[in-house]
Design a protein around this motif. Structure first.
Motif, PDB file in Angstrom:
ATOM      1  N   ILE A   1     -10.204  -1.732 -11.868  1.00  0.00           N
ATOM      2  CA  ILE A   1      -9.029  -2.284 -11.702  1.00  0.00           C
ATOM      3  C   ILE A   1      -8.041  -1.360 -11.526  1.00  0.00           C
ATOM      4  N   TRP A   2      -7.891  -0.686 -12.559  1.00  0.00           N
ATOM      5  CA  TRP A   2      -6.720   0.364 -12.904  1.00  0.00           C
ATOM      6  C   TRP A   2      -6.929   1.525 -11.673  1.00  0.00           C
ATOM      7  N   ARG A   3      -8.132   1.991 -11.336  1.00  0.00           N
ATOM      8  CA  ARG A   3      -8.068   2.921 -10.407  1.00  0.00           C
ATOM      9  C   ARG A   3      -7.820   2.418  -9.138  1.00  0.00           C
ATOM     10  N   GLU A   4      -8.292   1.214  -8.761  1.00  0.00           N
ATOM     11  CA  GLU A   4      -7.981   0.601  -7.453  1.00  0.00           C
ATOM     12  C   GLU A   4      -6.441   0.536  -7.440  1.00  0.00           C
ATOM     13  N   THR A   5      -5.458   0.003  -8.658  1.00  0.00           N
ATOM     14  CA  THR A   5      -4.444  -0.100  -8.483  1.00  0.00           C
ATOM     15  C   THR A   5      -3.504   1.368  -8.064  1.00  0.00           C
ATOM     16  N   GLU A   6      -4.045   2.277  -8.911  1.00  0.00           N
ATOM     17  CA  GLU A   6      -3.438   3.762  -8.632  1.00  0.00           C
ATOM     18  C   GLU A   6      -3.846   4.130  -7.286  1.00  0.00           C
ATOM     19  N   ARG A   7      -4.852   3.952  -6.681  1.00  0.00           N
ATOM     20  CA  ARG A   7      -5.207   4.160  -5.215  1.00  0.00           C
ATOM     21  C   ARG A   7      -4.207   3.372  -4.383  1.00  0.00           C
ATOM     22  N   MET A   8      -4.018   2.269  -4.624  1.00  0.00           N
ATOM     23  CA  MET A   8      -3.196   1.372  -3.818  1.00  0.00           C
ATOM     24  C   MET A   8      -1.752   1.693  -3.791  1.00  0.00           C
ATOM     25  N   LEU A   9      -1.200   2.244  -5.094  1.00  0.00           N
ATOM     26  CA  LEU A   9       0.246   2.809  -5.229  1.00  0.00           C
ATOM     27  C   LEU A   9       0.375   4.233  -4.578  1.00  0.00           C
ATOM     28  N   GLY A  10      -0.601   4.675  -4.245  1.00  0.00           N
ATOM     29  CA  GLY A  10      -0.841   6.146  -3.605  1.00  0.00           C
ATOM     30  C   GLY A  10      -0.595   7.271  -4.588  1.00  0.00           C
ATOM     31  N   GLY A  11      -0.879   8.505  -4.088  1.00  0.00           N
ATOM     32  CA  GLY A  11      -1.025   9.763  -4.883  1.00  0.00           C
ATOM     33  C   GLY A  11      -2.507   9.866  -5.500  1.00  0.00           C
ATOM     34  N   GLU A  12      -2.687  10.799  -6.479  1.00  0.00           N
ATOM     35  CA  GLU A  12      -3.976  10.987  -6.925  1.00  0.00           C
ATOM     36  C   GLU A  12      -4.052  10.216  -8.319  1.00  0.00           C
ATOM     37  N   VAL A  13      -5.506   9.727  -8.275  1.00  0.00           N
ATOM     38  CA  VAL A  13      -5.835   8.876  -9.565  1.00  0.00           C
ATOM     39  C   VAL A  13      -5.833   9.929 -10.705  1.00  0.00           C
ATOM     40  N   PRO A  14      -5.116   9.663 -11.691  1.00  0.00           N
ATOM     41  CA  PRO A  14      -4.995  10.574 -13.200  1.00  0.00           C
ATOM     42  C   PRO A  14      -6.436  10.674 -13.579  1.00  0.00           C
TER      43      PRO A  14
ATOM     44  N   SER B   1       0.838  -1.221   0.248  1.00  0.00           N
ATOM     45  CA  SER B   1       0.051  -0.069   0.061  1.00  0.00           C
ATOM     46  C   SER B   1       0.583   0.986  -0.032  1.00  0.00           C
ATOM     47  N   GLY B   2       0.117   2.419  -0.279  1.00  0.00           N
ATOM     48  CA  GLY B   2       1.112   3.533  -0.296  1.00  0.00           C
ATOM     49  C   GLY B   2       2.192   3.545  -1.225  1.00  0.00           C
ATOM     50  N   THR B   3       3.116   3.961  -0.802  1.00  0.00           N
ATOM     51  CA  THR B   3       4.435   4.234  -1.720  1.00  0.00           C
ATOM     52  C   THR B   3       5.502   3.051  -0.966  1.00  0.00           C
ATOM     53  N   GLY B   4       5.026   2.460  -0.254  1.00  0.00           N
ATOM     54  CA  GLY B   4       6.017   1.459   0.630  1.00  0.00           C
ATOM     55  C   GLY B   4       6.035   0.326  -0.396  1.00  0.00           C
ATOM     56  N   ARG B   5       6.373   0.271  -1.638  1.00  0.00           N
ATOM     57  CA  ARG B   5       6.494  -0.953  -2.434  1.00  0.00           C
ATOM     58  C   ARG B   5       7.828  -1.397  -3.039  1.00  0.00           C
ATOM     59  N   GLN B   6       8.007  -2.498  -3.061  1.00  0.00           N
ATOM     60  CA  GLN B   6       9.236  -3.027  -3.673  1.00  0.00           C
ATOM     61  C   GLN B   6       9.113  -3.109  -4.906  1.00  0.00           C
ATOM     62  N   ARG B   7       9.919  -2.220  -5.822  1.00  0.00           N
ATOM     63  CA  ARG B   7       9.860  -2.247  -7.372  1.00  0.00           C
ATOM     64  C   ARG B   7      10.820  -3.119  -8.052  1.00  0.00           C
TER      65      ARG B   7
ATOM     66  N   MET C   1       1.417  -0.792 -12.570  1.00  0.00           N
ATOM     67  CA  MET C   1       2.681  -0.614 -11.685  1.00  0.00           C
ATOM     68  C   MET C   1       3.930  -0.191 -12.654  1.00  0.00           C
ATOM     69  N   LEU C   2       4.065  -1.007 -13.710  1.00  0.00           N
ATOM     70  CA  LEU C   2       5.096  -0.635 -14.542  1.00  0.00           C
ATOM     71  C   LEU C   2       5.030   0.791 -15.158  1.00  0.00           C
ATOM     72  N   ALA C   3       3.986   1.249 -15.554  1.00  0.00           N
ATOM     73  CA  ALA C   3       3.767   2.598 -15.792  1.00  0.00           C
ATOM     74  C   ALA C   3       4.288   3.612 -14.816  1.00  0.00           C
ATOM     75  N   ARG C   4       3.752   3.516 -13.632  1.00  0.00           N
ATOM     76  CA  ARG C   4       4.034   4.231 -12.514  1.00  0.00           C
ATOM     77  C   ARG C   4       5.632   4.332 -12.404  1.00  0.00           C
ATOM     78  N   ASP C   5       6.463   3.137 -12.419  1.00  0.00           N
ATOM     79  CA  ASP C   5       7.732   3.058 -12.235  1.00  0.00           C
ATOM     80  C   ASP C   5       8.533   3.716 -13.408  1.00  0.00           C
ATOM     81  N   LEU C   6       8.107   3.428 -14.774  1.00  0.00           N
ATOM     82  CA  LEU C   6       8.527   3.971 -15.958  1.00  0.00           C
ATOM     83  C   LEU C   6       8.439   5.669 -15.465  1.00  0.00           C
TER      84      LEU C   6
END
Length: 259
Positions: A119-132, A2-8, A245-250
């Motif tokens: 699914i996409w929006r839930e993933t964005e929320r899980m990763l933290g930050g505003e959903v585009p 959750s949030g930004t505490g994710r291993q990439r 997730m990959l898009a966020r990391d890129l």
């Protein structure tokens, strides 16, 4: 997770191998939102049923189709004629699989837009930050699906031409088709999270430049799952999560390089 505490997965080391790690992380969403992921299987199942029906018809008719398309081989020796026509039949079938793989992702994302949007929006929320919230729209899905279909058709035709080389051509066509279709479907999966941030096609190309390994690795891992019975149905929701997730990391890696 959750949030930004994710291993990439490391984008710099063993980049192609980091791609499948995103798909594995995508499957982790089954623990968080199993009901939502099950809904994501519905459009994949519908599209797969149609493509399988077409595939069965093709397999049953491919011998007659190849024979009709190669009348110039009728006067050649039986061994040579059989070798060429069998090779062509294999290439035609593999070519359809390549086309179906590209078409499957585009059609499934289009048919399942409401499910995959959630699914996409839930993933964005899980990763933290505003959903585009940039408007992607139905027309974008239709346009991208048409482009992907055209590229898949061109690839299938190229494979048939390459397959005219007996044995070696068949193997080369299969390998090239697998790799190119993997790249196409990965690009389609990444389109939603990147376009939602206002990135154009040129922007997306610039983003993945120098980081093609993880993108290709993700596409190849998803493509490999397509080879397993019903694998395409099960993998699609996880692929949407992994691509987000990959898009966020890129994007993060690109921002880090500019600072």
């Amino acid at each position: 997770m959750s949030g930004t505490g994710r291993q990439r997965p490391a984008l710099g080391a063993a980049p192609v191998l980091s791609g499948p790690a995103y798909l594995l992380r995508g499957f982790g969403m089954w623990r968080r939102r199993p009901g939502l992921m099950v809904l994501g299987m519905v459009p994949a199942l519908l599209v797969l049923a149609v493509l399988v029906a077409v595939f069965v018809v093709l397999v049953l008719q491919v011998g007659d189709l190849v024979g009709w398309a190669t009348p110039f081989l009728d006067d050649t020796g039986e061994v040579a004629r059989s070798a060429v026509r069998v090779s062509l039949a294999v290439v035609v079938v593999v070519g359809f699989v390549v086309l179906a793989a590209a078409t499957f992702v585009a059609l499934t994302l289009l048919v399942g837009e409401p499910f995959y949007d959630r699914i996409w929006r839930e993933t964005e929320r899980m990763l933290g930050g505003e959903v585009p919230d940039a408007d992607v729209g139905l027309l974008r899905g239709i346009r991208d699906g048409a482009v992907l279909l055209g590229l898949g058709a061109a690839t299938a035709v190229g494979m048939v031409v390459l397959g005219l080389l007996p044995v070696v051509g068949t193997i080369a066509a299969g390998v090239a088709g697998f790799g190119f279709s993997a790249w196409l479907l990965a690009g389609e999966l990444l389109t939603r999270p990147l376009e939602a941030r206002g990135l154009t096609a040129a922007d997306r190309s610039e983003l993945v430049r120098g980081r093609r390994g993880p993108v290709l690795g993700l596409g190849m891992s998803v493509q490999a799952c397509f080879l397993v019975p019903l694998g395409a149905v099960v993998v699609m929701p996880a692929a949407v999560v992994g691509a987000t997730m990959l898009a966020r990391d890129l994007l993060d890696a690109s921002a880090a390089r500019r600072t």
